[in-house]
Design a protein around this motif. Sequence first.
Motif, short mmCIF file in Angstrom:
data_model
loop_
_atom_site.label_atom_id
_atom_site.label_comp_id
_atom_site.label_asym_id
_atom_site.label_seq_id
_atom_site.Cartn_x
_atom_site.Cartn_y
_atom_site.Cartn_z
N ALA A 92 -2.27 -7.41 -19.68
CA ALA A 92 -2.96 -7.97 -18.52
C ALA A 92 -3.37 -9.42 -18.78
O ALA A 92 -3.23 -10.28 -17.92
N GLU A 134 -9.03 -2.00 -7.04
CA GLU A 134 -8.97 -0.91 -8.02
C GLU A 134 -9.43 -1.39 -9.40
O GLU A 134 -10.21 -0.72 -10.08
N LEU A 156 2.64 1.96 -3.34
CA LEU A 156 1.70 2.38 -4.38
C LEU A 156 1.20 3.80 -4.15
O LEU A 156 1.11 4.61 -5.08
N MET A 157 0.85 4.12 -2.89
CA MET A 157 0.39 5.48 -2.59
C MET A 157 1.46 6.50 -2.99
O MET A 157 1.16 7.57 -3.52
N TRP A 205 -7.16 1.23 -3.90
CA TRP A 205 -6.04 0.97 -2.99
C TRP A 205 -6.31 1.60 -1.64
O TRP A 205 -5.97 1.05 -0.60
N ILE A 206 -6.93 2.77 -1.68
CA ILE A 206 -7.25 3.42 -0.41
C ILE A 206 -8.29 2.58 0.35
O ILE A 206 -8.22 2.45 1.57
N TYR A 253 -3.43 10.49 -0.65
CA TYR A 253 -2.46 9.39 -0.62
C TYR A 253 -1.54 9.52 0.58
O TYR A 253 -1.24 8.54 1.27
N LEU A 254 -1.10 10.75 0.83
CA LEU A 254 -0.24 10.97 2.00
C LEU A 254 -1.03 10.67 3.27
O LEU A 254 -0.51 10.05 4.20
N LEU A 292 -2.71 -7.98 -8.23
CA LEU A 292 -2.06 -6.96 -9.07
C LEU A 292 -2.48 -7.13 -10.51
O LEU A 292 -2.79 -6.16 -11.21
N ALA A 295 -3.58 17.58 -4.40
CA ALA A 295 -3.92 16.29 -5.00
C ALA A 295 -3.18 15.14 -4.32
O ALA A 295 -3.61 13.99 -4.39
N MET A 296 -2.07 15.45 -3.67
CA MET A 296 -1.31 14.41 -2.98
C MET A 296 -1.99 14.02 -1.66
O MET A 296 -1.74 12.92 -1.15
N LEU A 346 -6.15 -7.97 -3.90
CA LEU A 346 -5.60 -6.64 -4.11
C LEU A 346 -6.14 -5.99 -5.38
O LEU A 346 -5.70 -4.92 -5.75
N LEU A 402 -8.46 -0.62 0.31
CA LEU A 402 -7.68 -1.70 0.94
C LEU A 402 -7.04 -1.21 2.24
O LEU A 402 -7.05 -1.91 3.25
N ALA A 403 -6.48 -0.02 2.18
CA ALA A 403 -5.86 0.53 3.38
C ALA A 403 -6.90 0.75 4.47
O ALA A 403 -6.63 0.56 5.66
N TYR A 415 1.45 7.78 -6.63
CA TYR A 415 0.56 8.90 -6.94
C TYR A 415 1.20 10.23 -6.49
O TYR A 415 1.09 11.24 -7.17
N VAL A 416 1.85 10.18 -5.34
CA VAL A 416 2.50 11.39 -4.82
C VAL A 416 3.63 11.83 -5.76
O VAL A 416 3.75 13.02 -6.09
N LEU A 453 0.82 -1.21 0.00
CA LEU A 453 0.00 0.00 0.00
C LEU A 453 0.86 1.26 0.00
O LEU A 453 0.61 2.18 -0.77
N THR A 510 -3.38 8.58 3.66
CA THR A 510 -3.49 7.13 3.82
C THR A 510 -2.24 6.55 4.45
O THR A 510 -2.31 5.72 5.36
N GLN A 546 2.32 13.50 -8.90
CA GLN A 546 1.88 14.88 -8.63
C GLN A 546 3.07 15.81 -8.44
O GLN A 546 3.05 16.95 -8.87
N ALA A 575 -8.81 6.67 -9.83
CA ALA A 575 -7.61 7.34 -9.32
C ALA A 575 -7.08 6.75 -8.02
O ALA A 575 -6.79 7.47 -7.07
N GLY A 576 -6.97 5.42 -7.95
CA GLY A 576 -6.32 4.81 -6.79
C GLY A 576 -7.21 4.65 -5.58
O GLY A 576 -6.74 4.24 -4.51
N ILE A 589 -4.22 -4.44 -13.08
CA ILE A 589 -3.70 -4.09 -14.40
C ILE A 589 -4.76 -4.39 -15.47
O ILE A 589 -5.00 -3.60 -16.39
#
Lengths: 358, 307, 518
Positions: free
Chosen positions: A330, B41, A150-151, B224-225, B275-276, B95, B271-272, B38, B227-228, A154-155, A147, B278, A158, B220-221, B99
């Motif tokens: 895929a 997404e 992957l996070m 994954w969030i 994710y940060l 994964l 925008a970060m 996983l 999952l967290a 995205y950072v 996790l 999380t 940006q 946009a992910g 994909i």
Amino acid sequence: MLEWRRRREPSKAMLYLSPLIAIGLTMLTGMLVFGAIGYDGLRAVTAIFITPLIEPQRWADLGVKAAPLIMIALGLAIGFRANVWNIGAEGQYVMGAIAGTGVALLTHDMTGWWILPAMALAGILGGAAYAAVPALLKVRLQVSEILTSLMLTYVAVQFLYYLVRGPWKDPDGFNFPQTKMFSGSQTLPAVAEGSLVHVGVPLAILLALIAWFVLSKTVAGYAVRVVGRAPAAARHGGFDANRVTWAVLLTGGGLAGLAGLLEAAGPFGQLTPQFPVGYGFTAIIVAFLGRLSPVGIVFGALVLAVTYVGGEIAQSTVRLPSAATGMFQALLLFFLLATDVLVRWRLAWKARPAKVAP
Amino acid sequence: MTAAILVSIFMTLAAAATPILLAALGELVTEKAGVLNLGVEGMMLCGAVAGFAVAYSTGSVALGLIAATLAGVAAAMIFALLTLGLGSNQVATGLALTIFGIGASSLIGAGFVGRTITRLGPLFPADYAAHPWLRLVFGHDAIVYLSLALVLAVGLFLRRTRAGLILRAVGENADSAHAIGYRVLAIRTAATAFGGALAGLGGAYFSLALTPMWADRLTAGRGWIALALVVFAAWKPGRLLIGAYLFGAVATFELQAKAAGWSFVAPEVLAMTPYLATIVVLTMMSLGRRTGGRDAPACLGKPFPAQ
Amino acid sequence: MTQPPDQTAPSRLALAHVSKSFPGVKANQDISLSVRPGEIHALLGENGAGKSTLVKIIYGVQRADEGQISFDGRPVEIASPKAARKLGIGMVFQHFSLFDGMTVLENIALGLDETVPPEELKARIKAILDSYSLPLDPDREVHTLSVGERQRIEIVRCLLQKPKLLIMDEPTSVLTPQEVERLFETLRQIAAEGCSILYISHKLHEIKALCEAATILRAGRVVAACDPRIETTQRMAELMIGAELKYLQRPAASKQGAARLSVERLDMPGEPPFGTSLKGISFSAQAGEILGIAGVAGNGQAELLTALSGEHLAGRADAIKLDGRPIGRSDAGARRAAGLACVPEERNGHAAVPEFTLAENVVLTARHRLPLAPSGLIRQGPVERYAGDVIARFDVRTTGSSALAGSLSGGNLQKFIMGREIGQRPDVLVVAQPTWGVDAGAAAAIRQALVDLAAQGSAIVVISQDLDELLELSDRLCVINEGRLSQARPVAGLKLEEIGLLMGGVHGESHVAEPAHA
């Protein structure tokens, strides 16, 4: 009737054959699916999988696309071997490119042989430093690296947008969000005069050989393999799983960072918002297609490079949308995971229980 | 006046929280049965594109939502076939599913880029929600209410029903469950399908309610969030609700800050933030958990039968 | 045994010519036996004789290739455990089918085939616990219970279904002697109420004490049926093993030297969630000695082994000393280099990596004392030579050093692992469950190798749940219970009851010997 039987030992032959079976099944499925939705399925599959291999003018492009895939996949495979699931290679790739570009922008008015090595070093350090975050969190706090890495991707993306739209924007670039073009001493030299193939390509193959040697011949490589296969046995044998986690994440990050820098200093020659093309994710497929072995990865990267180049060909010849390439990739991974079952199991005709004569 | 703004902010917050809540709730049930998928997404993207395609072609958002749910289940069944049927590695297959979802949604969605539909409207007639405070209660769309009801239902299912007990048992110790005579793979397949259904629905919420138009990688992910979030919630539905709405708050902050045109923070930095945030939350969870106790199902991610 | 079993009624269970094969193995061949109502019937045989396969067929976990099963006189097909339970067959597995993180009540509910409201279930459980006077708290989580209590959950699960046949698979292997006695009383009461019991074991004195009939299996076949109350132990043992019993050859008088391994007040917290903490462990093992550590599973044996091996480091360096040198803070590699070798209980994934070849498994633990990888480069030649030596010296049946460890049978892999350690001539060898799941021939060879190593002046510590083995091997014996170790006592003249009391937690003098703060 057919039935599954467990093999007493995993099949060596299937270990090498199943990726080929997977490629075959992918081509077949792709043909049927794209045929069904109104494309010329046979021509599409031929364009994607065959044309790039038989047209010599495409080969340079194959090498250039395979090189970053090889480097990133090597780092990922070493990690996967150790049961460390760094899936944020894309972020480390971007961060490596950013760090290397930082050096390039600082040295833009200078010349000298040392500039490119300095950029490469910055790329490696940038990628490794970015991978150090998930490493630290995993080792110290048992936070899943899946996790966090992957996070962070995205950072990183940006952050790249911020740089090219803001502080690093080329003042003479007509307000396009991009950095200055790298100078001559900041661009990768070609392996031969007039060739598209830059020095990153032989470097990738050299790195694969080094990785093969370390993994199979040294105690350090043994540590990686044993920590991934049997953590308790690794502890029993005196290996430190935390050190291995650090090592594989830093190596993976460094390799991804180097790949990013080579991509920036090679085909791109600058940083733009289009820079993250998803090599970090495609490399996951490469790593599996190559069976997590360095030599296999070279071939795996070649196959995926073929789908990239072929995908572009299919766009112009069969009007296949560009997203089709991702679909094929895929599908390939799915079939690969599915055919993996053949390594441990085999199909056999169901024998009726033999009656023993009284 | 201020009330109206606050209510409006909360409406945005609930809308931002809902798709993640749905996807995370589905994943929670999947993980409770011992399966780590996983590919959230990817399943969300499959749902998002299927929902949009069907809603666009039929003009019915309801049909779109149903199609999205089914698409999520279909994607989850690929995962189930590979991991449960053929014994492939759950992490790698998850994964692969992501994909695949990115590729498939982008391929199918290529023809829809930029097209718009009429978005999913509030469930109740507008006069119920005329007053700002009433709007807080009656102004949401059907999926928001559905997601809240599902939190309650999943909580009761896991705690109070025999089926829920069996599901937890399969995630706790698959070998024991098998020895007693439970069909581990069938139960895990069902749990995976449920996870796919909710992920598909959550994905469709993006394309049918939040931004009623198609764009590549719309989610946009957020998968994954989600999952967290399951980790954050320590596999408890109630805490999942809190986590999802906290996340909604972060997302709303990002939107509000952008809308307010804050010039001292770059839009990229805003925008970060999800994710940060999380990563920070996962880290704080780990710090808190070190005092002892175990939250994750004991068999999570382990193959059955053992290799 | 209040009433004699009914001789006229049809057999409760009858097997006729049952056979079952797996690839490469004929697990059961032409097995016939019959169990009368209310009878306690022993199924006797060594590890690998085919007992487990047979009971799995009876309980519907596996299907027979051939043969016929009858229950209460009617031929039956038992397709699943559920079908077995429907017929009235209950089974308590050797490895319990329990869920550690759940309560006793939840565990019992999971074992039932129908939904029972929790309050009603509680009442029914209480009725059973009372009528058999079994203590058990339905609201406790399983991981907090002793092994004996866990077994009771399994028994209650079965009794709730009012079984006609109860199968007990090696039920005493993890119990203290006192717990065994208590279990036998329960089983006798169950049988007296008319329920037949099929009792699987290889422990002859238990079978003599409990059973009225016995079927003896060897290599998948029935070799004899007898009445264990009449037959001699010696004769049954020979039938079971198929050869005359061999006894361990020991040097006449074991000469004991200086302490080679000494442990003083070793504390270590257990690993969450369910580990056992070690508390003030002190003992020493002398040159030429075999020290036995007895105890019921889960009382800190695994933790003690990993604390000694260096997989977990002690708080103080002088908590563990090897030939007087403090090694408590040295890691596993340094301890091996210094001469302390360990063999954990779990072979696959702890002592060896199943997916690696035997040669690769040599590198795991032999690289510190042998020049297999100086300067970090693995030398293939010496590695393969050493693997070959171990295979030859310890008679490991395999295709060679390139065979995968996972392809070896349990006994052969154990011989390889023991050989890998003994071949390095360690000064101290700590080994857990050296013969667990190993056939008699291999077990004898392993025990002999331990005795021989001790005779050469090494100190050996054997951690085992098998009291018979410890009494045969050890010079001195101590008991581990809830992470505490009793004082070591010479085996000569030790009474079984005393050991039993220590295993059950009545520490006697060992408490007095501990420092006041503990």
